[in-house]
Design a protein around this motif. Structure first.
Motif, PDB file in Angstrom:
ATOM      1  N   ASP A   1       0.856  -1.183   0.000  1.00  0.00           N
ATOM      2  CA  ASP A   1       0.000   0.000   0.000  1.00  0.00           C
ATOM      3  C   ASP A   1       0.898   1.240   0.000  1.00  0.00           C
ATOM      4  O   ASP A   1       1.290   1.740   1.050  1.00  0.00           O
ATOM      5  N   VAL A   2       1.202   1.725  -1.192  1.00  0.00           N
ATOM      6  CA  VAL A   2       2.132   2.845  -1.332  1.00  0.00           C
ATOM      7  C   VAL A   2       1.612   4.096  -0.631  1.00  0.00           C
ATOM      8  O   VAL A   2       2.343   4.788   0.078  1.00  0.00           O
ATOM      9  N   TYR A   3       0.333   4.387  -0.828  1.00  0.00           N
ATOM     10  CA  TYR A   3      -0.223   5.614  -0.265  1.00  0.00           C
ATOM     11  C   TYR A   3      -0.142   5.608   1.255  1.00  0.00           C
ATOM     12  O   TYR A   3       0.282   6.589   1.872  1.00  0.00           O
TER      13      TYR A   3
ATOM     14  N   ARG B   1      -0.717   1.498  -9.702  1.00  0.00           N
ATOM     15  CA  ARG B   1      -0.238   0.168  -9.279  1.00  0.00           C
ATOM     16  C   ARG B   1      -0.939  -0.937 -10.057  1.00  0.00           C
ATOM     17  O   ARG B   1      -0.323  -1.936 -10.430  1.00  0.00           O
ATOM     18  N   GLU B   2      -2.223  -0.769 -10.320  1.00  0.00           N
ATOM     19  CA  GLU B   2      -2.962  -1.774 -11.079  1.00  0.00           C
ATOM     20  C   GLU B   2      -2.462  -1.839 -12.523  1.00  0.00           C
ATOM     21  O   GLU B   2      -2.255  -2.914 -13.078  1.00  0.00           O
ATOM     22  N   ILE B   3      -2.282  -0.668 -13.124  1.00  0.00           N
ATOM     23  CA  ILE B   3      -1.827  -0.614 -14.514  1.00  0.00           C
ATOM     24  C   ILE B   3      -0.418  -1.183 -14.653  1.00  0.00           C
ATOM     25  O   ILE B   3      -0.060  -1.742 -15.694  1.00  0.00           O
ATOM     26  N   SER B   4       0.382  -1.073 -13.597  1.00  0.00           N
ATOM     27  CA  SER B   4       1.768  -1.555 -13.664  1.00  0.00           C
ATOM     28  C   SER B   4       1.849  -3.059 -13.886  1.00  0.00           C
ATOM     29  O   SER B   4       2.906  -3.574 -14.259  1.00  0.00           O
ATOM     30  N   ARG B   5       0.740  -3.751 -13.685  1.00  0.00           N
ATOM     31  CA  ARG B   5       0.730  -5.211 -13.925  1.00  0.00           C
ATOM     32  C   ARG B   5       0.748  -5.531 -15.423  1.00  0.00           C
ATOM     33  O   ARG B   5       1.053  -6.660 -15.814  1.00  0.00           O
ATOM     34  N   ASP B   6       0.356  -4.553 -16.243  1.00  0.00           N
ATOM     35  CA  ASP B   6       0.355  -4.733 -17.697  1.00  0.00           C
ATOM     36  C   ASP B   6       1.459  -3.860 -18.286  1.00  0.00           C
ATOM     37  O   ASP B   6       1.315  -2.635 -18.365  1.00  0.00           O
ATOM     38  N   PRO B   7       2.586  -4.441 -18.688  1.00  0.00           N
ATOM     39  CA  PRO B   7       3.744  -3.645 -19.139  1.00  0.00           C
ATOM     40  C   PRO B   7       3.414  -2.672 -20.264  1.00  0.00           C
ATOM     41  O   PRO B   7       3.911  -1.543 -20.270  1.00  0.00           O
ATOM     42  N   GLU B   8       2.568  -3.091 -21.210  1.00  0.00           N
ATOM     43  CA  GLU B   8       2.271  -2.214 -22.346  1.00  0.00           C
ATOM     44  C   GLU B   8       1.487  -0.975 -21.909  1.00  0.00           C
ATOM     45  O   GLU B   8       1.824   0.154 -22.280  1.00  0.00           O
ATOM     46  N   ASN B   9       0.445  -1.186 -21.114  1.00  0.00           N
ATOM     47  CA  ASN B   9      -0.333  -0.058 -20.618  1.00  0.00           C
ATOM     48  C   ASN B   9       0.489   0.820 -19.675  1.00  0.00           C
ATOM     49  O   ASN B   9       0.360   2.052 -19.679  1.00  0.00           O
ATOM     50  N   PHE B  10       1.314   0.175 -18.856  1.00  0.00           N
ATOM     51  CA  PHE B  10       2.135   0.906 -17.900  1.00  0.00           C
ATOM     52  C   PHE B  10       3.108   1.829 -18.631  1.00  0.00           C
ATOM     53  O   PHE B  10       3.323   2.978 -18.236  1.00  0.00           O
ATOM     54  N   GLU B  11       3.675   1.338 -19.731  1.00  0.00           N
ATOM     55  CA  GLU B  11       4.605   2.138 -20.512  1.00  0.00           C
ATOM     56  C   GLU B  11       3.910   3.358 -21.099  1.00  0.00           C
ATOM     57  O   GLU B  11       4.477   4.460 -21.127  1.00  0.00           O
ATOM     58  N   ALA B  12       2.676   3.181 -21.552  1.00  0.00           N
ATOM     59  CA  ALA B  12       1.920   4.299 -22.126  1.00  0.00           C
ATOM     60  C   ALA B  12       1.640   5.371 -21.072  1.00  0.00           C
ATOM     61  O   ALA B  12       1.763   6.575 -21.332  1.00  0.00           O
ATOM     62  N   VAL B  13       1.259   4.918 -19.862  1.00  0.00           N
ATOM     63  CA  VAL B  13       0.992   5.864 -18.778  1.00  0.00           C
ATOM     64  C   VAL B  13       2.268   6.583 -18.370  1.00  0.00           C
ATOM     65  O   VAL B  13       2.271   7.801 -18.124  1.00  0.00           O
ATOM     66  N   LEU B  14       3.367   5.856 -18.288  1.00  0.00           N
ATOM     67  CA  LEU B  14       4.643   6.472 -17.915  1.00  0.00           C
ATOM     68  C   LEU B  14       5.084   7.519 -18.933  1.00  0.00           C
ATOM     69  O   LEU B  14       5.609   8.571 -18.565  1.00  0.00           O
ATOM     70  N   ASN B  15       4.869   7.227 -20.204  1.00  0.00           N
ATOM     71  CA  ASN B  15       5.238   8.192 -21.245  1.00  0.00           C
ATOM     72  C   ASN B  15       4.477   9.499 -21.059  1.00  0.00           C
ATOM     73  O   ASN B  15       5.046  10.587 -21.179  1.00  0.00           O
TER      74      ASN B  15
END
Length: 242
Positions: free
Chosen positions: A61-63, A90-104
């Motif tokens: 629980d990061v928060y 944290r949820e999106i980070s489980r999917d590398p492709e979606n996580f990369e898009a959010v990080l960008n």
């Protein structure tokens, strides 16, 4: 300047995990100086590295861990939104492709924010080394050649390097968090702003004279001058290009 609570909590999390600094920075391929800066409130990891550190330290629980009831975060009205955003991230980070898009997207917005904190010059973008450990417009910070990054910035042709400023002693001319450009030189003129090494720390100050005595002064009147003396010599690192 980095968030002190974040740095304190990162160090605490590492201790709780029974890991040494060396174990972590070697595993992540990070320089020791940079990792130490994260734990000492000098700089912060990027979002991706921050989340990877949380996984390494088994923070579920990061928060709750980083934003407990005693932190300043809870004084603001955005707690609910921040909590929700962290949960989604944290949820999106489980999917590398979606996580990369959010990080960008996040990095784009973050870089726009940083871009506002750079002293502007109408020059072409060019690569220039930037000291990642900031010089203090305030109480002094240690800088080292071992922790530099090459960045694309609109640096003037005469600039040798950039350095991020920490503190408010040179406001309003130079604000906390800004990157200034410097020209390496062993001496500068009175009235010029420079980066100075004093008692092992680096300062961004103006070379001045008060009653005939050489000293380093601040633009912010809340700070007292630093007078030259033989027992603690002051060395010029370079001139700030304004």
């Amino acid at each position: 300047m980095a968030n002190k609570n974040l740095s304190k909590k990162l160090k605490q999390a590492r201790y709780n995990s029974g890991l040494s600094q060396k174990q972590v920075y070697e595993k992540f391929g990070i320089k020791q100086a940079r990792f130490s800066a994260w734990e000492n409130g000098i700089s912060e990891p990027d979002v991706k590295t921050f989340l990877e550190l949380c996984r390494e330290y088994n923070i579920d629980d990061v928060y709750s861990f980083f934003c407990d009831a005693n932190t300043e975060y809870n004084k603001f009205k955005y707690n609910t939104e921040l909590n929700l955003a962290i949960t989604k991230l944290r949820e999106i980070s489980r999917d590398p492709e979606n996580f990369e898009a959010v990080l960008n997207c996040l990095n784009y917005e973050y870089n726009k924010y940083l871009d506002k904190r750079v002293i502007k010059f109408h020059n072409r973008m060019r690569p220039i080394p930037v000291y990642m450990q900031p010089a203090a417009a305030g109480l002094g910070n240690y800088i080292t050649d071992d922790d530099m990054e090459v960045m694309e910035l609109p640096a003037p042709p005469e600039a040798d390097a950039g350095i991020r400023i920490s503190g408010d002693s040179m406001e309003p001319d130079i604000c906390d968090g800004e990157i200034v450009y410097i020209k390496y030189m062993p001496h500068i003129g009175f009235g010029d702003i420079g980066i100075f090494l004093y008692n092992g720390d680096a300062y961004c100050k103006k070379l001045d004279k008060i009653n005939g005595r050489p000293c380093l002064t601040s633009i912010n009147p809340r700070y007292t001058p630093i007078f030259f003396n033989d027992s603690e010599p002051i060395y010029t690192f370079g001139k700030v290009i304004m």
